[in-house]
Design an enzyme around this catalytic site. Sequence first.
Site, PDB file in Angstrom:
ATOM      1  N   SER A 147     -15.560  27.255 -17.360  1.00 47.46           N
ATOM      2  CA  SER A 147     -14.839  26.880 -18.306  1.00 47.46           C
ATOM      3  C   SER A 147     -13.652  27.552 -18.865  1.00 47.46           C
ATOM      4  O   SER A 147     -12.629  28.073 -17.788  1.00 47.46           O
ATOM      5  CB  SER A 147     -15.701  26.324 -19.557  1.00 47.46           C
ATOM      6  OG  SER A 147     -14.936  25.480 -20.531  1.00 47.46           O
ATOM      7  N   ASP A 286      -7.987  23.930 -20.569  1.00 47.78           N
ATOM      8  CA  ASP A 286      -8.791  25.284 -20.280  1.00 47.78           C
ATOM      9  C   ASP A 286      -9.050  25.073 -18.541  1.00 47.78           C
ATOM     10  O   ASP A 286      -8.469  24.270 -17.955  1.00 47.78           O
ATOM     11  CB  ASP A 286     -10.024  25.179 -21.104  1.00 47.78           C
ATOM     12  CG  ASP A 286     -10.815  24.422 -20.874  1.00 47.78           C
ATOM     13  OD1 ASP A 286     -10.795  23.054 -20.185  1.00 47.78           O
ATOM     14  OD2 ASP A 286     -12.314  24.616 -21.276  1.00 47.78           O
ATOM     15  N   ASP A 288     -11.389  24.152 -16.697  1.00 45.82           N
ATOM     16  CA  ASP A 288     -12.097  23.148 -16.226  1.00 45.82           C
ATOM     17  C   ASP A 288     -11.566  21.983 -16.725  1.00 45.82           C
ATOM     18  O   ASP A 288     -11.950  20.740 -16.521  1.00 45.82           O
ATOM     19  CB  ASP A 288     -13.602  22.953 -16.048  1.00 45.82           C
ATOM     20  CG  ASP A 288     -14.154  22.934 -17.547  1.00 45.82           C
ATOM     21  OD1 ASP A 288     -13.481  23.380 -18.569  1.00 45.82           O
ATOM     22  OD2 ASP A 288     -15.289  22.338 -17.642  1.00 45.82           O
ATOM     23  N   ASP A 290     -11.829  20.276 -19.586  1.00 46.31           N
ATOM     24  CA  ASP A 290     -12.473  19.250 -20.666  1.00 46.31           C
ATOM     25  C   ASP A 290     -11.922  19.759 -22.005  1.00 46.31           C
ATOM     26  O   ASP A 290     -12.718  19.213 -23.082  1.00 46.31           O
ATOM     27  CB  ASP A 290     -13.850  19.580 -20.459  1.00 46.31           C
ATOM     28  CG  ASP A 290     -14.474  20.697 -20.790  1.00 46.31           C
ATOM     29  OD1 ASP A 290     -13.693  21.713 -20.807  1.00 46.31           O
ATOM     30  OD2 ASP A 290     -15.842  21.129 -20.713  1.00 46.31           O
TER      31      ASP A 290
END
Length: 491
Positions: A147, A286, A288, A290
Amino acid sequence: MVVLYDPERSVLKVREHRKRAEPPLAGQHGLKVDASRGNVAKRADMARKYFGTDGIRGATNAGHMTAAMAMKVGMAAGKHFVRGDHRHRVVIGKDTRLSGYMIESALVAGFTSVGMDVTLVGPMPTPAVAMLTHSMRADLGVMISASHNPYADNGIKLFGPDGFKLSDEDEAAIEALIDADIPLAPSSDIGRARRVDDVKGRYIHFAKATFPADLSLDGLKIVVDCANGAAYQVAPSALWELGAEVVAIGVSPNGKNINDQVGSTAPLTLCETVVASGAHIGIALDGDADRLIVADEQGQVVDGDQLMAAIAGGWARQGRLAGGGLVATVMSNLGLERHLAAQGLGLVRTKVGDRHVLEKMRASGYNVGGEQSGHIILSDYATTGDGLIAALQILAEIVRAGAPASEVLHRFDPLPQLLKNVRFSGGKPLEHGAVQDVIAAAEAELQGVGRLVIRPSGTEPVIRVMAEGEDMAQVEAVVNRICDAVRKAAA
């Protein structure tokens, strides 16, 4: 570095600019515990050996995040989801970290060794992997990502066939299998692996379909910061196809620069680029993708609380807001709660973590929820937080209003709030008597005028201390006293 996005060329022009966790301790409007007695309750999953609040995460080639462990996770998850006599399939995506190649290959070995076929989709946002898992009728989905963490970390997130993150029970069952002697598939039943190249187009089409058909982004200049992460291709393309003039930054991943001074956790470059380029708005994802943070046309950061307020308010006016409000965590500002109440809307708070938000949304029929940090879940469209889809709903509100982002997205004045992290190397500093005494005194001081939320991170060895109140000086003093006590206890 700023890249003006042109879909016909990889780079049009380059310009340089300046540069699941323990329940929190909480006071008024938060989750209540007996701070004076040091009764810090524990989530059952905190006792787990491998899984944390969002899958398995850690420094690569250290601890649990090794190729050997990834192979065991593939074997265990594959064994758990091999049910029935059909050919079983897992979809594997990743972000742009250097270690993604290593983890991906190890997972492939693990899954195929127990008879599961593997579909590799390469760098894709976490929500895209969730969507593809469901649309491809796969038995399991895997996202390789840490993440918003630095490139040296990595993680493994798992999704069920419905595209939702795995339940506590499924994760516990997989964890038990990791250390077990897992039988391998017969030679004739070993799985196959193949790479699918058209998934970017599938996700772009999916994301665009969530934007109102009667609107377009024509005339809007948008800066998009992809954090040198998973959305570096799909996010600029989707915005351009909807008509926007796109200025893309954080779109040159090299394996080591993910989240490095770019992205939703480092919005300074986004803010500067918005002002320097004369853009109407900036959106930052960010690693990833999400998570979403926005910068208005003045270069001011807009956090997840304001974004949720804008979406919930717009959906309420359109008669499509389910549940009569939204779901957020104990970290969301008290100003959001008061703003919603003034509109006759409610705010339901959960423990920190988007999975807790989603669980409450599903259980109680809400379709908007999220976190102040920018995880925004819009369950009409997605099974997990999706930064691009949330951004498209924000852009729709701005287009409908015909007003600047600074006006549309400033829905309330937040109360003074301060969050600090205290890193520790071991032990349980929150259970130290001196720390509990300081917390109890702070609780009493803020009673009726603010909130106190203290919790250990579920993804790294830090204690997060947040206080909120009417007086910033008081908030700072409270946070600093608690942080000092935690440091001494952890020394």
